[in-house]
Design an enzyme around this catalytic site. Structure first.
Site, PDB file in Angstrom:
ATOM      1  N   ASN C 107      50.199  87.499  21.048  1.00  0.00           N
ATOM      2  CA  ASN C 107      50.231  86.714  22.273  1.00  0.00           C
ATOM      3  C   ASN C 107      51.207  85.542  22.213  1.00  0.00           C
ATOM      4  O   ASN C 107      52.028  85.347  23.125  1.00  0.00           O
ATOM      5  CB  ASN C 107      48.823  86.183  22.558  1.00  0.00           C
ATOM      6  CG  ASN C 107      48.533  86.183  24.038  1.00  0.00           C
ATOM      7  OD1 ASN C 107      49.289  85.594  24.803  1.00  0.00           O
ATOM      8  ND2 ASN C 107      47.475  86.858  24.460  1.00  0.00           N
ATOM      9  N   THR C 129      49.104  93.293  17.397  1.00  0.00           N
ATOM     10  CA  THR C 129      47.975  92.465  16.983  1.00  0.00           C
ATOM     11  C   THR C 129      46.842  93.381  16.612  1.00  0.00           C
ATOM     12  O   THR C 129      46.515  94.313  17.339  1.00  0.00           O
ATOM     13  CB  THR C 129      47.502  91.490  18.079  1.00  0.00           C
ATOM     14  OG1 THR C 129      46.126  91.181  17.840  1.00  0.00           O
ATOM     15  CG2 THR C 129      47.598  92.087  19.465  1.00  0.00           C
ATOM     16  N   ASP C 131      43.939  92.526  16.682  1.00  0.00           N
ATOM     17  CA  ASP C 131      42.798  92.150  17.527  1.00  0.00           C
ATOM     18  C   ASP C 131      42.767  92.893  18.865  1.00  0.00           C
ATOM     19  O   ASP C 131      41.750  92.877  19.550  1.00  0.00           O
ATOM     20  CB  ASP C 131      42.817  90.649  17.802  1.00  0.00           C
ATOM     21  CG  ASP C 131      42.419  89.837  16.586  1.00  0.00           C
ATOM     22  OD1 ASP C 131      41.976  90.435  15.592  1.00  0.00           O
ATOM     23  OD2 ASP C 131      42.553  88.604  16.625  1.00  0.00           O
ATOM     24  N   GLY C 174      38.429  89.154  14.770  1.00  0.00           N
ATOM     25  CA  GLY C 174      38.299  89.027  16.220  1.00  0.00           C
ATOM     26  C   GLY C 174      37.821  87.629  16.573  1.00  0.00           C
ATOM     27  O   GLY C 174      36.623  87.417  16.725  1.00  0.00           O
ATOM     28  N   ARG C 175      38.767  86.705  16.687  1.00  0.00           N
ATOM     29  CA  ARG C 175      38.366  85.327  16.936  1.00  0.00           C
ATOM     30  C   ARG C 175      37.986  85.128  18.403  1.00  0.00           C
ATOM     31  O   ARG C 175      36.994  84.469  18.721  1.00  0.00           O
ATOM     32  CB  ARG C 175      39.499  84.383  16.539  1.00  0.00           C
ATOM     33  CG  ARG C 175      39.094  82.914  16.443  1.00  0.00           C
ATOM     34  CD  ARG C 175      40.043  82.091  15.602  1.00  0.00           C
ATOM     35  NE  ARG C 175      40.005  82.479  14.203  1.00  0.00           N
ATOM     36  CZ  ARG C 175      39.050  82.106  13.333  1.00  0.00           C
ATOM     37  NH1 ARG C 175      38.038  81.335  13.722  1.00  0.00           N
ATOM     38  NH2 ARG C 175      39.089  82.512  12.094  1.00  0.00           N
ATOM     39  N   GLN C 277      41.407  94.155   6.243  1.00  0.00           N
ATOM     40  CA  GLN C 277      41.542  94.806   7.550  1.00  0.00           C
ATOM     41  C   GLN C 277      42.980  94.917   8.041  1.00  0.00           C
ATOM     42  O   GLN C 277      43.291  95.705   8.913  1.00  0.00           O
ATOM     43  CB  GLN C 277      40.761  94.023   8.618  1.00  0.00           C
ATOM     44  CG  GLN C 277      39.284  94.210   8.550  1.00  0.00           C
ATOM     45  CD  GLN C 277      38.542  93.153   9.345  1.00  0.00           C
ATOM     46  OE1 GLN C 277      38.234  93.330  10.506  1.00  0.00           O
ATOM     47  NE2 GLN C 277      38.275  92.025   8.715  1.00  0.00           N
TER      48      GLN C 277
END
Lengths: 345, 345, 345, 345
Positions: C107, C129, C131, C174-175, C277
């Site tokens: 992002n 990303t 995520d 995964g914030r 990960q």
């Protein structure tokens, strides 16, 4: 002949294959009647068991964990194995019609097996520990799987470490013996491997990490959970060690990473691999070792070799005395560690 | 001291790790000058080689194949190892300034190593074969990786076989020795395992397959490529075997599958695993074994132990004489095979 | 046409394949001159770059990490992207002879790409990303690999959890968005999945865990690192959350596990999966997606589609405006989460 | 509402997860009564079925194959779907109390679903094929797993190919559509990818292989089983093709390898991957896709959307008409293939 099987201590990949091997040979070849107690000694004392035959062990070889469950429930309900404890066990055995035990477990369990046997209660040991710290046998099933998973983590961390020019610290299992760290570090080409048997100072570790950086690479540090740095002073303690040099919180990797970062100026990240090391489908090596261990245990019952533990010696499964097996913890000898240091710094 | 490294025969997972181990210890610890010949004896005779040092072996441990290349090029350009052949080798060694060889290979290569040594040309052997058929050592690196891949194939074929109620026949490597089949079959819970050392008749195989069906399951048959069914008659020959009982075309699995299907009425499918068994990243076990083999070989040079082969014995790497190593092909003994039959039928 | 490639932010499996795809098509098909800056904007500002051609990208597809390195170095040396920052970038571009950028990042990077483009500096975005929280595209490369690794951890933890009748809590990345947790939890059959978008109370979580136990199973809880429990009171805070409901120390899994254990009486263990990960060889899915993203980016340059980002839409790679891509964080919608809850409790 | 589930055609990784998803949502959320027929239409016609509820689908998500079994048994016992066939099906449905079907299968099965629906028999389709050749959906579950396994084989063959300077030919599944070859070839960086949709001549293939050798590398050729070389003449036919250009014996890889070797002089080896592609634990991607497909199918029943097939469109599962799904075979379009050729030669 009615034989009870039970598992004690932490689970280890291959336990299912070992049960399957013992049952296929014990029931189908030797004609034993076999039962399995649920969750170790808990099931024994509470009378929760299942019959074991070909159909109950079907398809077990590739499965992780253990279908009987395992626990750290105590075998001895009164004390530490005195005669009153043995009496309880003998009574329950009579109740269940049991002639003897196959005990699947690590050091503690094999010690119990020896105590039972010394008290005239028939027991045979099947060694199992991912830590590989049991004497009398070259390897225990579960160890190869744990090393494989740790080695895979090293491979993964290396790519992200190199991409970010970071030092990556991976904590693997091994409270008293550094076998998993030693093998995973050698397999993955770790630049630093730290094990409980060979303490090192923070200064030495940082020197290795800087030396790796100076030749243009990023460090991968593999540390066994039981490793304790030497020579820490008050400052180090404040940073994360208690008065005995043990990590105050989290794993040792989480203690080392900020120390390395603050002293070398190199961004450093910790990963604590944890329980994934003992889970999942066993490697082919562990399945074969476990199956052969089970087969041998059934043969040992047939031959009346109570008081023995099934041990891998070279490519053979041999019967060793429980005494030999539990007499010492098998730790990493200095020369093996020295080989692994080849790549250091 | 200048040492030449070369690889001969089929590739085996772990060869890179072995070279890395030998170089890290040979160059950095013992101070040798090391060179690697490309594509085995071809590079030696054509003068194609590279220097080997820390930077050339960087990151090699996880990589499959072998960075030097390997081939079946002949070491002896005139004959089968007579004095004129040895003279050629000695001349080239003088030209390159070589003091001795590290030879990485299987039975054939270790035999060459012995011949060289007998002729006064210094050589040390590093055993490598996915087939595990080399004497003097418990295991050779590459074998564990091959077994892992074969075992994974068994796991995969089992799910599709059960879903379709089919008999699945998997052919794995092993021309003279059935070790891969034995271990993969035991690890995967194969209902039938067929190896060159223990011929069986088509009738017996079909009987096992039918027996498995009768207890509600689907058969998984693991067969080593060198297996030959016994007692075949003209009809069998017409169906796919030549006069010597060898498959006319394709692998033995492709011969067995239609025979099983036509005799049992059970849909049967063949898979020939082939070259994937020798490729890809080595298992952690093979990486450790190969690295230790390389380390030990460098030490053997240092100690002047020419004429030895590095062998795994239990958890130690030992120096065995090349004579012992090549004196016999290590095949599967009857009692090991008998254990594997536990699950048959 | 000279194109500069740089990577920014955390590494993501597939970045190498994306670079390879862009270079094979950009250089060989469209005839561009391509260069890669080392460690993101650091290399750009410090003038550290390498030429990119077929030989430099050889064999990159299966490799994790990124050969150019990546960092969070700032593109704007003076401010947050004002004209003086842009002037610096334009000057360096002139110095290097650059006509435009391929920017590989998440992002933040795509926002920079948009700012550059708005200031007349040609840039094309390649989304990356693990995520999966970037708008405008169905998936970003790296996500599938991260989910695969997380799912494998679920499979492994399940066997050890069931064997010990424990509740296992797995923390994944995964914030701000819970995609990895959502997919890994669904793939692995987790009984509870917790994501930042949908806060739950400790009481609700414990109720689910007890319900699972009551039907005879052991719970597997997957929690995204950014999850924050609701309704915590002073007691909870003291147990491990700070005043904002964030874990005081360690990951959220390490906060939840003792809370679950103390309230349900079920032994509970935490695992924080961490950096593994994002490492290691990408899945086939990510390799294909990344390669196609790179190919499309080279085509976008050819067609002058500056200011676009390469996006996966169904089975096509499309060119979306950077504005659309960065306008919002893509979080897990309520109905997708509701599906995952199917298995809860 | 009583719903019957059955699987038809070859097994595909994810079928178990799809059944589990449909049952968890259908039974627990929507309150349906669900039953599963064994071995596809065989179980339906012979009355062999099992009830499906939460306990029967427990732990299914990671398992390969399909617990109900699958077969190519014909749905229509008299003809090709005429009214007499439909009458039989309606009678059996009445007997079992069935209100409708969930049909899990590929093109053939979805065509049957459409025929049933047209005849007023309620059916909903769940698409499944490892070949990915079904229209109306971006991907079918099973495809990602098959591609992963094929890609892993490419990775493995590459190391052995490079070590021996050999050309390796890998045959993967895909009789009519080359999707597996396309994706595995792109993911693994194959130098040549051959698919049924785009015939090439032996001469062209050999030219690519020689070109790869000329730049110092070894070729990896991925070929779909349905590929047929063009322009073969009598000589080619004699070498291994029948009059229609199909391989006389064995797979196409076994035909191509000797042709490549004899024309280029480069040692060439064939591997036919075969049934392992459809077996084993599904990838996380396939587990999620399959679970969501199952969930959506239960919702479609609830909403009365008979005559639809669950389709992946972008990141959504949508209901498409069976007519759209079966109207055409989805083959690899020319532009997708052209992208893959980037690396050729």
């Amino acid at each position: 002949m009615r034989i009870g099987v039970l598992c004690s201590g932490g689970d280890s990949p291959g336990m299912n294959a070992a049960i399957r091997g013992a049952v296929l040979r014990g029931v189908d070849v030797h004609g034993f009647d076999m039962v399995g107690f649920m969750d170790g000694w808990r099931g024994f004392h509470e009378g929760e068991w299942i019959p074991l035959d070909r159909s109950t062990v079907r398809g077990l070889s590739p499965l992780g964990g253990v279908m009987l469950g395992t626990s750290r429930a105590r075998p001895f309900v009164h004390g530490d194995g005195d005669e009153s404890d043995m009496r309880v066990i003998r009574e329950r055995m009579a109740e269940y019609g049991l002639d003897g035990f196959l005990l699947i477990g690590g050091n503690g369990t094999q010690t119990v097996a020896k105590m039972l046997n010394d008290a005239g209660i028939r027991a045979i040991g099947l060694p199992k520990t991912i830590d590989n710290d049991l004497g009398g046998t070259d390897y225990t099933f579960g160890f190869d799987t744990a090393v494989s998973i740790a080695c895979e983590a090293v491979d993964r961390l290396r790519t992200t470490g190199e991409s970010h020019r970071r030092c990556m610290v991976l904590e693997v299992m091994g409270r008293n013996a550094g076998w998993i760290a030693l093998h995973a570090g050698m397999a993955g080409g770790a630049q630093v491997t730290l094990i409980p048997e060979h303490p090192e100072s923070i200064e030495q570790i940082c020197e290795w990490v800087l030396s790796v950086r100076n030749r243009g690479r990023s460090s991968l540090v593999v540390v066994a959970e039981g490793f304790k740095p030497t020579g820490f002073d008050d400052e180090v303690t404040r940073e994360g060690l208690d008065g005995f040099g043990r990590p105050r919180l989290g794993g040792i990797a989480e203690v080392l990473a900020p120390l390395i970062e603050s002293r070398t100026g190199i961004e450093t990240r910790a990963t604590v691999l944890g329980h994934v090391q003992r889970g999942g489908s066993p490697t082919a090596f562990d399945r074969v070792l476990a199956t052969r261990t089970g087969l041998a245990a059934a043969d040992a019952v047939k031959e009346g070799l109570w008081g023995t533990m099934m041990a891998l010696r070279g490519d053979s499964i041999e019967f060793v005395s429980l005494e030999e097996a539990v007499s010492r913890l098998k730790t990493v000898p200095a020369d093996r560690y020295e080989q692994a240091r080849l790549n250091f710094g």
